[in-house]
Design an enzyme around this catalytic site. Structure first.
Site, PDB file in Angstrom:
ATOM      1  N   CYS A   1      39.897  36.917  32.488  1.00 51.86           N
ATOM      2  CA  CYS A   1      38.734  37.657  31.979  1.00 51.86           C
ATOM      3  C   CYS A   1      38.916  39.164  32.175  1.00 51.86           C
ATOM      4  O   CYS A   1      39.654  39.610  33.057  1.00 51.86           O
ATOM      5  CB  CYS A   1      37.477  37.242  32.725  1.00 51.86           C
ATOM      6  SG  CYS A   1      36.910  35.580  32.411  1.00 51.86           S
TER       7      CYS A   1
ATOM      8  N   GLU B   1      36.768  41.372  33.357  1.00 52.19           N
ATOM      9  CA  GLU B   1      36.246  41.906  34.622  1.00 52.19           C
ATOM     10  C   GLU B   1      37.284  41.788  35.733  1.00 52.19           C
ATOM     11  O   GLU B   1      37.472  42.695  36.537  1.00 52.19           O
ATOM     12  CB  GLU B   1      34.973  41.153  35.031  1.00 52.19           C
ATOM     13  CG  GLU B   1      33.806  41.292  34.073  1.00 52.19           C
ATOM     14  CD  GLU B   1      33.791  40.231  32.971  1.00 52.19           C
ATOM     15  OE1 GLU B   1      34.868  39.786  32.535  1.00 52.19           O
ATOM     16  OE2 GLU B   1      32.682  39.871  32.544  1.00 52.19           O
TER      17      GLU B   1
ATOM     18  N   ASN C   1      40.021  41.062  28.309  1.00 49.78           N
ATOM     19  CA  ASN C   1      40.506  39.698  28.516  1.00 49.78           C
ATOM     20  C   ASN C   1      41.890  39.520  27.908  1.00 49.78           C
ATOM     21  O   ASN C   1      42.199  40.062  26.843  1.00 49.78           O
ATOM     22  CB  ASN C   1      39.510  38.631  28.029  1.00 49.78           C
ATOM     23  CG  ASN C   1      38.991  38.813  26.635  1.00 49.78           C
ATOM     24  OD1 ASN C   1      38.906  39.918  26.119  1.00 49.78           O
ATOM     25  ND2 ASN C   1      38.619  37.710  26.002  1.00 49.78           N
TER      26      ASN C   1
ATOM     27  N   CYS D   1      34.175  35.413  37.611  1.00 46.43           N
ATOM     28  CA  CYS D   1      34.198  36.882  37.736  1.00 46.43           C
ATOM     29  C   CYS D   1      33.145  37.360  38.738  1.00 46.43           C
ATOM     30  O   CYS D   1      33.379  38.302  39.488  1.00 46.43           O
ATOM     31  CB  CYS D   1      33.990  37.541  36.378  1.00 46.43           C
ATOM     32  SG  CYS D   1      35.453  37.407  35.342  1.00 46.43           S
TER      33      CYS D   1
ATOM     34  N   CYS E   1      31.060  35.751  33.802  1.00 42.97           N
ATOM     35  CA  CYS E   1      31.141  34.319  34.126  1.00 42.97           C
ATOM     36  C   CYS E   1      31.122  34.132  35.649  1.00 42.97           C
ATOM     37  O   CYS E   1      31.273  35.091  36.420  1.00 42.97           O
ATOM     38  CB  CYS E   1      32.405  33.702  33.525  1.00 42.97           C
ATOM     39  SG  CYS E   1      33.917  34.127  34.395  1.00 42.97           S
TER      40      CYS E   1
ATOM     41  N   GLU F   1      44.329  36.485  26.962  1.00 44.87           N
ATOM     42  CA  GLU F   1      44.418  35.033  26.805  1.00 44.87           C
ATOM     43  C   GLU F   1      45.873  34.570  26.774  1.00 44.87           C
ATOM     44  O   GLU F   1      46.804  35.381  26.726  1.00 44.87           O
ATOM     45  CB  GLU F   1      43.645  34.613  25.538  1.00 44.87           C
ATOM     46  CG  GLU F   1      42.162  34.924  25.680  1.00 44.87           C
ATOM     47  CD  GLU F   1      41.292  34.377  24.568  1.00 44.87           C
ATOM     48  OE1 GLU F   1      41.818  33.958  23.508  1.00 44.87           O
ATOM     49  OE2 GLU F   1      40.051  34.369  24.763  1.00 44.87           O
TER      50      GLU F   1
END
Ligand code: THU
Length: 160
Positions: free
Chosen positions: A73, A75, A62, A115, A112, A64
């Protein structure tokens, strides 16, 4: 009116040793990628590693951003790189290792919703299920035989 029931089945492993060696090694790659995550705001580090049918391993984590929604993210970082660099290679499986640096994360952490949708796009495109393995920083590992198994009744490009 009729009711429609959709069921998902998962495998849960107590230890990584229960899994085949190539899967153990993919999980290790995801754990290594997790350590390089850039997550100064959430302190929740996620690593993903995916295996292509040509044996290539792509990892991501990830990333940010001070403008929070601009982050991405793990993934999607990994799957978009795979899509960009190896557009014709099927993704055989993906491993995800996720956990907070503040609170120990000992339960499997599934991807999530965003993703799942992104991964689903590639599963539909390749017309072959993508296996998923996910875990916290320690503890059990959950396995799903496909993305569709964790995103049933997905938005299908066939409607466009
Ligand atoms: N995160 C992922 O990398 N993958 C997921 O599936 C869920 C959440 C990241 C996004 C953010 O950087 C941090 O975890 C906390 O939400």
């Amino acid at each position: 009116m009729k009711k429609v029931k959709i069921e998902s089945t998962f495998e849960v492993y107590d230890t990584i040793e229960e899994l085949a060696t190539p899967i153990q090694s993919l999980i290790q790659k995801a754990a290594e990628a997790r350590k390089k995550a850039y997550a100064p705001y959430s302190e929740f580090l996620v690593g993903a590693a995916l295996e292509l049918e040509n044996g290539e391993i792509i990892s991501g984590n990830n990333q940010e951003n001070a403008s929070y929604p601009s982050g991405l993210c793990a993934e999607r970082t990994a799957v978009y790189y795979a899509g960009a660099e190896f557009p014709n290679q099927k993704i055989v499986r993906m491993a995800i290792v996720a956990g907070s640096t503040i609170n120990p994360t000992t339960k499997p952490i599934p991807p999530c919703g965003a993703c799942r949708q992104a991964l689903s796009e590639y599963e539909v495109k390749q017309n072959t299920p993508m296996e998923l393995y996910f875990m916290g920083t320690s503890g059990q590992i959950a396995a799903s035989k496909s993305v569709e198994n964790i995103l049933p009744w997905f938005f299908d490009k066939a409607v466009l």
